[in-house]
Every structure is written in structure tokens, then in C-alpha cells.
Design a protein around this motif. Structure first.
Motif, PDB file in Angstrom:
ATOM      1  N   HIS A  94       0.890  -1.228  -0.148  1.00 24.08           N
ATOM      2  CA  HIS A  94       0.068  -0.120   0.003  1.00 24.08           C
ATOM      3  C   HIS A  94       0.812   1.238  -0.036  1.00 24.08           C
ATOM      4  CE1 HIS A  94      -3.831  -1.876   1.015  1.00 24.08           C
ATOM      5  NE2 HIS A  94      -2.923  -3.094   1.338  1.00 24.08           N
ATOM      6  N   ALA A  95       0.803   2.054  -0.810  1.00 25.87           N
ATOM      7  CA  ALA A  95       1.407   3.311  -1.268  1.00 25.87           C
ATOM      8  C   ALA A  95       0.852   4.654  -1.354  1.00 25.87           C
ATOM      9  CB  ALA A  95       2.413   3.295  -2.476  1.00 25.87           C
ATOM     10  N   TYR A  97       0.379   8.841  -1.680  1.00 25.38           N
ATOM     11  CA  TYR A  97       1.051  10.143  -2.302  1.00 25.38           C
ATOM     12  C   TYR A  97       0.111  11.431  -2.079  1.00 25.38           C
ATOM     13  CZ  TYR A  97      -2.985   9.486  -5.600  1.00 25.38           C
ATOM     14  OH  TYR A  97      -4.423   9.295  -5.979  1.00 25.38           O
ATOM     15  N   ALA A 103       1.812  10.631  -7.737  1.00 26.66           N
ATOM     16  CA  ALA A 103       1.015   9.601  -7.989  1.00 26.66           C
ATOM     17  C   ALA A 103       1.439   8.806  -9.334  1.00 26.66           C
ATOM     18  CB  ALA A 103      -0.405   9.911  -8.257  1.00 26.66           C
ATOM     19  N   LEU A 106       4.413   6.745  -8.794  1.00 29.34           N
ATOM     20  CA  LEU A 106       3.951   5.569  -8.074  1.00 29.34           C
ATOM     21  C   LEU A 106       3.297   4.380  -9.233  1.00 29.34           C
ATOM     22  CD1 LEU A 106       2.562   6.674  -4.745  1.00 29.34           C
ATOM     23  CD2 LEU A 106       4.484   5.125  -4.985  1.00 29.34           C
ATOM     24  N   THR A 110       4.494   0.694 -10.028  1.00 25.43           N
ATOM     25  CA  THR A 110       3.581  -0.380  -9.867  1.00 25.43           C
ATOM     26  C   THR A 110       3.621  -1.217 -11.093  1.00 25.43           C
ATOM     27  OG1 THR A 110       2.232   0.811  -8.642  1.00 25.43           O
ATOM     28  CG2 THR A 110       1.103  -0.906  -9.722  1.00 25.43           C
ATOM     29  N   THR A 124      -2.789   2.106  -4.698  1.00 21.80           N
ATOM     30  CA  THR A 124      -2.309   3.489  -4.094  1.00 21.80           C
ATOM     31  C   THR A 124      -3.301   4.285  -3.709  1.00 21.80           C
ATOM     32  OG1 THR A 124      -2.522   4.285  -6.418  1.00 21.80           O
ATOM     33  CG2 THR A 124      -0.269   3.498  -5.948  1.00 21.80           C
ATOM     34  N   ARG A 125      -3.137   5.192  -2.872  1.00 21.39           N
ATOM     35  CA  ARG A 125      -4.125   5.826  -2.649  1.00 21.39           C
ATOM     36  C   ARG A 125      -3.572   7.603  -2.217  1.00 21.39           C
ATOM     37  NH1 ARG A 125      -5.689   4.732   3.769  1.00 21.39           N
ATOM     38  NH2 ARG A 125      -6.137   6.949   3.725  1.00 21.39           N
ATOM     39  N   GLN A 144       5.424   6.046   1.664  1.00 22.12           N
ATOM     40  CA  GLN A 144       4.367   7.302   1.109  1.00 22.12           C
ATOM     41  C   GLN A 144       5.385   8.255   0.385  1.00 22.12           C
ATOM     42  OE1 GLN A 144       1.819   9.098   4.138  1.00 22.12           O
ATOM     43  NE2 GLN A 144       2.162  11.137   3.271  1.00 22.12           N
TER      44      GLN A 144
END
Length: 298
Positions: A94-95, A97, A103, A106, A110, A124-125, A144
Motif C-alpha cells: 500500500h503506497a 501520495y 501518483a 507510483l 507499480t 495507491t491512494r 508514502q
């Protein structure tokens, strides 16, 4: 050269600091120095020019780095892929930004992560400015990407991924909006908006300075509870905000302008990790982020 020696050389070529190289590789600075001197004896010429204050690559060192780095990365990915297949490892990383450009980095990582870690997925979130470190501290995130500096108990700052030039976001009808650049001294003429949740003094000084470099007081504008309030307040004429210059590509809207700041520090973005450490897939993901960021900003 053995693989470990190559890794020591490449890490020193990146860090340009014997202490940081030793820390990253979990060895002593004297071990780093010994290996580099051994390599230089082998090649008959220095790879690094060293003084009491600086370390830099020589032309030979730059050439060797450029030749070795792609091969080393391929070898490392192959070893990681074999290890992942051998372990049959699976999991979900879980990453978080804070900006669209974080983002995008990321998401690129990924895609690349699927090759060496086929059993892992990455989710991602976006992390809200209203709770900037909560998800990481609560264990909801493994990693993060956020604005530096960060001094938060329970969080370990990792490597800086990129350094962004800054701009001033201000009302489109403000006189400064007509210029090609603005100076930090110009901030004495405009109120600067603030975000309520930033508690760290170093972070406040970087993002919301109270005085110009010459000591002039910078007027304070209204406080905002989230980033999404900032462009609205700026467009309404209540203040300005220091932002990354590339914010103009993502947050342009009627009523605001982005003018590059020609002085002052960069806006840096880096990796944040839990203070209690990270497992192997997370560390590999950090290395991947560094590689992609270096490629993007080469």
C-alpha cells in the motif's frame, strides 16, 4: 570486480559521501574506502576526486558508472525475480501520495514492480493534507511519497526522489502575475495562505516562510484546512501560495496564475517509511522509485 564491489562503487557514485554509502550498505566507511582504493589500483587511475569536504567522480569514474549501472540493475532485477518465484511470495503493498506527479511516479513503479515480484500487487491512494501522516502511522500504508522536510515521531524519511523548482500561485489580476518571474522578496507584498495541519517548524519555514531573505515580514493570509481550498482562496484574491512549478500543469483554473520563483530553495519530494522498518519487497519498491525518478530527471 565482484558484484558487492560493483554495488559499493555505484552507491558511492550516487551518494558521493563515504558515510552515507556505508550506512546504506550496512558496512563501515573504511570498508568502502578499501574497496574503492582496490578498484583504483586495478584500473591504474582514480575513480573519485576526494577532498576533505567533497567527493566527486572523475571522468573515468563517470564512464565506469554509466557502463555498470544498467547491467547492475538488470542483474539485481533478475535475482529479485528468481527469489520471488522461488519463495512463491505474494502480498499487497500500500503506497500513498500527496500530489498528482507523485501518483504518476507510483503508478509507473507499480507497473515495473510486477516483473520482479509477480505475486505482489500495489494499491495507491491519495493522502489528505488534513491527516498527512496518519495512514502511515496507523499501518494503512507501507510507504508514502510526500513533501520534505518531515520530522514526525514514528516515521523515517527515506531518499529524496526529486527536487522541484517552485512557483508562486497568485490571483490572475495581481500585478505580479504579469511578470515572467517573482522573487522571495516579493512575498513581502502579498499575503501567504497557510495550511492548518503543518506542525513542524522546519516544514513551516520551507513552505510558509514568515520573512523574506532580507528579513521583511511576509503577510499572513487565511488558513486552509485542505489543499483543495487553496486555489479557491487564491482565485478569490485572499492570498497566494508557494507551490511546485509543475502544479500549473495540474491545477490551472480561471482566476489564478503561476509565476516561477527565481530564488529560494527547491520543493523536495521523498519517501516516508514507518520507523520500525520495511520488509524486502518494500525496500525493493523504494529502490525502484529511485531508479525511475533518476531516469525521469536525468
Amino acid at each position: 570486480m565482484e558484484l558487492r564491489e560493483i554495488e559499493i562503487f555505484l552507491t558511492l557514485a550516487e551518494e558521493l559521501h563515504f558515510g552515507r554509502t556505508a550506512e546504506r550498505l550496512h558496512i563501515t566507511p573504511s570498508r568502502v574506502s578499501h574497496v574503492i582504493k582496490k578498484q583504483e589500483r586495478r584500473f591504474g587511475a582514480p575513480l573519485f576526486a576526494r577532498t576533505s569536504r567533497t567527493v566527486r567522480l572523475t571522468p573515468l569514474g563517470e564512464e565506469l558508472r554509466d557502463e555498470l549501472l544498467p547491467a547492475h540493475q538488470r542483474i539485481r532485477r533478475a535475482l529479485e525475480r528468481a527469489a520471488a518465484h522461488g519463495r512463491g511470495a505474494t502480498g499487497e503493498l500500500h503506497a500513498g501520495y500527496t500530489t498528482p506527479w507523485c501518483a504518476e511516479l507510483l503508478l509507473r513503479a507499480t507497473e515495473a514492480f510486477r516483473d520482479p515480484y509477480p505475486g505482489w500487487s500495489v494499491r495507491t491512494r491519495e493522502v489528505s493534507f488534513g491527516d498527512p501522516y496518519g495512514p502511515l502511522l496507523r499501518g494503512e500504508l507501507h510507504i508514502q511519497i510526500a513533501e520534505f522536510p518531515v520530522f514526525e515521531p514514528g516515521i523515517t524519511p527515506g531518499p529524496v526522489l526529486f527536487r522541484e523548482p517552485r512557483a508562486l500561485m497568485l490571483p490572475a489580476d495581481h500585478p505580479l502575475a504579469a511578470g515572467t518571474t517573482v522573487s522571495m522578496e516579493d512575498l513581502a507584498e502579498v499575503p501567504l495562505l497557510r495550511l492548518d495541519n503543518i506542525r513542524s517548524r522546519p516544514a513551516v519555514d520551507v513552505h510558509f516562510p514568515q520573512r523574506t531573505p532580507m528579513g521583511r515580514l511576509i503577510p499572513r493570509g487565511p488558513s486552509c484546512a485542505s489543499w483543495h481550498e487553496v486555489p479557491v482562496q487564491v482565485a478569490a484574491g485572499f492570498g497566494t501560495s508557494i507551490v511546485a512549478a509543475r502544479a500549473a500543469e495540474y491545477h490551472a483554473r480561471p482566476g489564478i496564475a503561476f509565476v516561477p520563483l527565481r530564488d529560494g530553495p527547491t520543493l523536495d519530494y521523498g519517501v516516508l517509511l514507518p520507523a520500525d522498518g520495511a520488509d524486502s519487497p518494500v525496500r525493493a519498491f523504494v529502490d525502484l522509485l529511485r531508479t525511475l525518478a533518476d531516469t525521469e530527471h536525468a
